[in-house]
Scaffold this motif. Structure first.
Motif, mmCIF file in Angstrom:
data_model
loop_
_atom_site.group_PDB
_atom_site.id
_atom_site.type_symbol
_atom_site.label_atom_id
_atom_site.label_comp_id
_atom_site.label_asym_id
_atom_site.label_seq_id
_atom_site.Cartn_x
_atom_site.Cartn_y
_atom_site.Cartn_z
ATOM 1 N N PRO A 207 1.310 -1.254 -0.307
ATOM 2 C CA PRO A 207 0.125 0.102 0.523
ATOM 3 C C PRO A 207 0.750 0.989 0.260
ATOM 4 O O PRO A 207 0.268 2.004 -0.840
ATOM 5 C CB PRO A 207 -0.567 0.074 1.390
ATOM 6 C CG PRO A 207 -0.677 -1.934 1.462
ATOM 7 C CD PRO A 207 0.393 -2.092 0.699
ATOM 8 N N ARG A 208 2.291 1.137 0.930
ATOM 9 C CA ARG A 208 2.471 2.349 0.729
ATOM 10 C C ARG A 208 3.566 3.426 -1.030
ATOM 11 O O ARG A 208 3.850 4.000 -0.939
ATOM 12 C CB ARG A 208 3.774 2.000 1.940
ATOM 13 C CG ARG A 208 4.349 3.536 1.550
ATOM 14 C CD ARG A 208 5.657 3.182 3.024
ATOM 15 N NE ARG A 208 7.092 1.736 2.380
ATOM 16 C CZ ARG A 208 7.503 1.579 1.395
ATOM 17 N NH1 ARG A 208 8.451 2.860 0.681
ATOM 18 N NH2 ARG A 208 7.955 0.661 1.552
ATOM 19 N N VAL A 209 4.047 1.627 -1.480
ATOM 20 C CA VAL A 209 4.781 1.921 -2.686
ATOM 21 C C VAL A 209 2.760 2.708 -3.975
ATOM 22 O O VAL A 209 3.527 3.537 -4.094
ATOM 23 C CB VAL A 209 4.734 0.904 -3.473
ATOM 24 C CG1 VAL A 209 5.582 0.906 -4.542
ATOM 25 C CG2 VAL A 209 6.494 0.084 -2.230
ATOM 26 N N ILE A 210 1.750 1.706 -3.475
ATOM 27 C CA ILE A 210 0.877 2.538 -4.738
ATOM 28 C C ILE A 210 0.188 3.868 -4.180
ATOM 29 O O ILE A 210 0.544 4.587 -5.141
ATOM 30 C CB ILE A 210 -0.448 1.069 -4.054
ATOM 31 C CG1 ILE A 210 -0.025 -0.444 -4.920
ATOM 32 C CG2 ILE A 210 -1.502 1.926 -4.885
ATOM 33 C CD1 ILE A 210 -1.350 -0.876 -4.466
ATOM 34 N N ALA A 211 0.363 3.959 -2.515
ATOM 35 C CA ALA A 211 -0.118 5.137 -2.859
ATOM 36 C C ALA A 211 1.115 6.567 -2.678
ATOM 37 O O ALA A 211 0.831 7.479 -3.443
ATOM 38 C CB ALA A 211 -0.085 5.390 -1.279
ATOM 39 N N ALA A 212 2.277 5.893 -2.595
ATOM 40 C CA ALA A 212 3.699 7.044 -3.129
ATOM 41 C C ALA A 212 2.818 6.803 -4.592
ATOM 42 O O ALA A 212 3.986 8.131 -5.544
ATOM 43 C CB ALA A 212 4.990 6.077 -2.798
ATOM 44 N N ASN A 213 2.911 6.088 -5.848
ATOM 45 C CA ASN A 213 2.694 6.270 -7.689
ATOM 46 C C ASN A 213 1.756 7.188 -7.435
ATOM 47 O O ASN A 213 2.301 7.864 -8.206
ATOM 48 C CB ASN A 213 2.922 5.023 -7.222
ATOM 49 C CG ASN A 213 3.993 4.101 -7.584
ATOM 50 O OD1 ASN A 213 5.376 4.941 -7.264
ATOM 51 N ND2 ASN A 213 3.757 2.566 -7.714
ATOM 52 N N MET A 214 0.442 6.619 -5.819
ATOM 53 C CA MET A 214 -0.621 7.555 -7.425
ATOM 54 C C MET A 214 -0.544 9.229 -6.462
ATOM 55 O O MET A 214 -0.549 10.168 -7.925
ATOM 56 C CB MET A 214 -2.024 7.008 -6.278
ATOM 57 C CG MET A 214 -2.505 5.920 -6.521
ATOM 58 S SD MET A 214 -3.540 6.186 -8.441
ATOM 59 C CE MET A 214 -3.259 3.700 -8.177
ATOM 60 N N TRP A 215 0.509 8.989 -5.878
ATOM 61 C CA TRP A 215 0.798 10.757 -4.994
ATOM 62 C C TRP A 215 1.793 11.625 -6.641
ATOM 63 O O TRP A 215 1.510 12.315 -6.575
ATOM 64 C CB TRP A 215 1.260 10.708 -3.908
ATOM 65 C CG TRP A 215 1.640 11.638 -3.563
ATOM 66 C CD1 TRP A 215 2.719 13.088 -3.093
ATOM 67 C CD2 TRP A 215 1.020 13.426 -3.339
ATOM 68 N NE1 TRP A 215 3.235 14.002 -3.058
ATOM 69 C CE2 TRP A 215 1.440 14.392 -2.560
ATOM 70 C CE3 TRP A 215 -0.473 12.933 -2.656
ATOM 71 C CZ2 TRP A 215 1.474 15.713 -2.316
ATOM 72 C CZ3 TRP A 215 -1.209 14.747 -2.329
ATOM 73 C CH2 TRP A 215 -0.087 15.691 -1.669
ATOM 74 N N GLU A 216 2.472 10.411 -6.639
ATOM 75 C CA GLU A 216 3.324 11.342 -7.978
ATOM 76 C C GLU A 216 2.684 11.434 -8.537
ATOM 77 O O GLU A 216 3.083 12.795 -10.215
ATOM 78 C CB GLU A 216 4.495 10.495 -7.996
ATOM 79 C CG GLU A 216 5.289 10.516 -9.246
ATOM 80 C CD GLU A 216 6.570 9.737 -9.637
ATOM 81 O OE1 GLU A 216 7.534 10.149 -10.651
ATOM 82 O OE2 GLU A 216 6.863 8.544 -8.951
ATOM 83 N N ALA A 217 1.593 10.487 -9.310
ATOM 84 C CA ALA A 217 0.769 11.032 -10.273
ATOM 85 C C ALA A 217 -0.592 12.310 -9.888
ATOM 86 O O ALA A 217 -0.564 12.484 -11.218
ATOM 87 C CB ALA A 217 -0.006 9.489 -11.230
ATOM 88 N N ALA A 218 -0.701 12.734 -8.727
ATOM 89 C CA ALA A 218 -1.618 13.938 -8.591
ATOM 90 C C ALA A 218 -0.904 14.220 -8.598
ATOM 91 O O ALA A 218 -1.512 15.528 -8.752
ATOM 92 C CB ALA A 218 -2.052 13.065 -7.505
ATOM 93 N N THR A 219 0.254 15.085 -8.306
ATOM 94 C CA THR A 219 1.161 16.282 -7.975
ATOM 95 C C THR A 219 2.234 16.603 -9.304
ATOM 96 O O THR A 219 2.404 17.916 -8.999
ATOM 97 C CB THR A 219 1.779 16.113 -6.733
ATOM 98 O OG1 THR A 219 2.821 15.268 -6.894
ATOM 99 C CG2 THR A 219 0.946 15.865 -5.202
ATOM 100 N N ASN A 220 2.080 15.851 -9.659
ATOM 101 C CA ASN A 220 2.262 16.243 -11.283
ATOM 102 C C ASN A 220 1.906 17.628 -12.101
ATOM 103 O O ASN A 220 1.377 17.476 -12.935
ATOM 104 C CB ASN A 220 2.927 15.491 -12.776
ATOM 105 C CG ASN A 220 3.850 15.324 -13.636
ATOM 106 O OD1 ASN A 220 3.546 16.012 -14.243
ATOM 107 N ND2 ASN A 220 5.531 15.146 -13.188
#
Length: 422
Positions: A207-220
């Motif tokens: 979950p931590r990795v998925i959340a980090a990847n989603m956050w990366e996509a959401a904040t670009n």
């Protein structure tokens, strides 16, 4: 193309077949929406629906649920590969299509449509990630446009397919035909599509990795303005799809010619995507899409003016709406490729997040636009104009106030991954 996976040994998938297969996978979802349009009135009557606008929920619920479902398959595909997630999505699509064909209650139909959309959301998410596995930059935009040309054939033909089924059988057989096509695409992909995920890009399912990847996509910033902008543009189209049967077939009196008109207008989008696939590498995805967006706003203003005429006619509405749909064809694939370009390493998660965002916003707003139908084209016209103006503001946000720029000139070497190259 990456080497075939163990489950597809020795496969050599040419570019033409690859494009056709990606298009057909995506088209299954379009068929699930557009084939219903001629049958909405009959389905509502058969299942005891009283409010005429409630029939739109057969489409609206599916679109919203598809957006919610899109949040999950990309991250799973980044961990387990594209093929396993794709085949689970196809199996769910077929099984729940059959269940919809057997339903006897309108509420149950809506529940099944929502489940179908959520569990088969990978059909709209994974082709984009698979294309990103293989292409980048303007080449990716061209590939997506070529996919869209073939993909648009299904929305063109879907209402005519639904109308043809109604001429000889119950509306339930529309779902039967969709299930058969789903089986055919499943077999085609199983035999011919190799795994495209680079093992070096395989992500953890934690979950931590998925959340980090989603956050990366959401904040670009470079990506999200295009994602939100596309959402607003597509919302207008969804609003049109939701109300098209009432607006075109009933209010404007198209009657049995409605499927043909719908096909012709969708054909304009296909032609636009074909043209885009031929020009985007020469002019760049930004230049083409930014020009189309400005023209879209101008055409939408004309649409508003026509909608406020005392007696707007079918032939005042159709050409202008068709032109707006063509212009969306010059924006959709380009906006999508620009937004996904920075995410080669997490293409699945980014594709999921972007599809989730686009679909939830577009489907929710589209449902509201459809429910605002008042017997005229005015709610639709104003939504198109507002969406275009807001999309322009969001594109300017992503581009930091500059339109039409191009980062890599024609003929320059484009990296396969990394920062945006257009």
């Amino acid at each position: 193309m990456p080497a075939a996976s163990p489950s597809a040994p020795g496969v050599s998938l040419g570019e033409r077949e690859f494009v056709a297969l990606m298009a057909m996978i995506m088209a299954l979802q379009a068929l699930c929406i557009d084939a219903m349009l001629p049958a909405l009135g009959i389905m509502a009557q058969d299942l005891g629906v009283r409010d005429p606008n409630d029939r739109q929920l057969v489409v609206g619920v599916y679109l919203i649920a598809a957006g919610i479902g899109a949040l999950f398959p990309g991250a799973l595909a980044d961990r387990f590969g594209r093929r396993p997630v794709l085949f689970i999505s196809l199996a769910a699509y077929v099984a729940l299509t059959v269940a919809c064909a057997l339903v006897t209650d309108f509420t149950a139909l809506l529940v099944l449509r929502a489940l179908q959309a959520i569990t088969s959301a990978g059909l709209s998410v994974l082709p984009t990630a698979i294309i990103r596995d293989r292409f980048s930059g303007d080449r990716m935009a061209r590939a997506q446009s070529t996919v869209a040309v073939i993909f648009m054939i299904v929305p063109m033909a879907a209402p005519s397919f639904g109308q043809a089924v109604l001429a000889v059988a119950s509306w339930r057989w529309i779902f039967g035909g969709m299930a058969l096509l789903g089986v055919a695409v499943w077999i085609w992909a199983w035999i011919r599509l190799p795994e495209t995920l680079d093992p070096a890009n395989r992500q953890s399912i934690a979950p931590r990795v998925i959340a980090a990847n989603m956050w990366e996509a959401a904040t670009n910033r470079a990506a999200m303005g295009y994602v939100f902008g596309a959402s607003l543009l597509v919302a207008g189209l969804f609003g049109y799809i939701n109300s098209a049967q009432q607006l075109v077939a009933e209010h404007f009196g198209a009657g049995d010619t409605f499927p043909l008109l719908f096909a012709a207008m969708a054909g304009g989008m296909a032609l636009a995507n074909f043209t885009n696939s031929r020009i985007v590498e020469r002019f760049g995805a930004r230049r083409v899409s930014h020009t189309a967006l400005l023209v879209f706003i101008a055409v939408s203003a004309v649409q508003v003016w026509l909608a406020h005429l005392p007696h707007q006619t079918l032939w005042q509405f159709v050409p202008v709406m068709a032109l707006n749909m063509c212009l969306v064809g010059f924006m959709g694939a380009n906006f999508g490729s620009i937004a996904l370009q920075p995410f080669a390493r997490i293409a699945g998660a980014a594709s999921s997040f972007q599809m989730f965002t686009r679909m939830v916003i577009a489907a929710s707003l589209g449902a509201l636009i459809g429910q605002a139908y008042d017997g005229t084209a005015r709610p639709l016209a104003w939504s198109l104009l507002a969406g275009g103006i807001l999309a322009l503001g969001l594109v300017l946000y992503s581009e930091q106030g500059r339109l039409f720029r191009r980062l890599t000139p024609p003929g320059a070497v484009r990296p396969v991954s990394g920062p945006d190259v257009r």
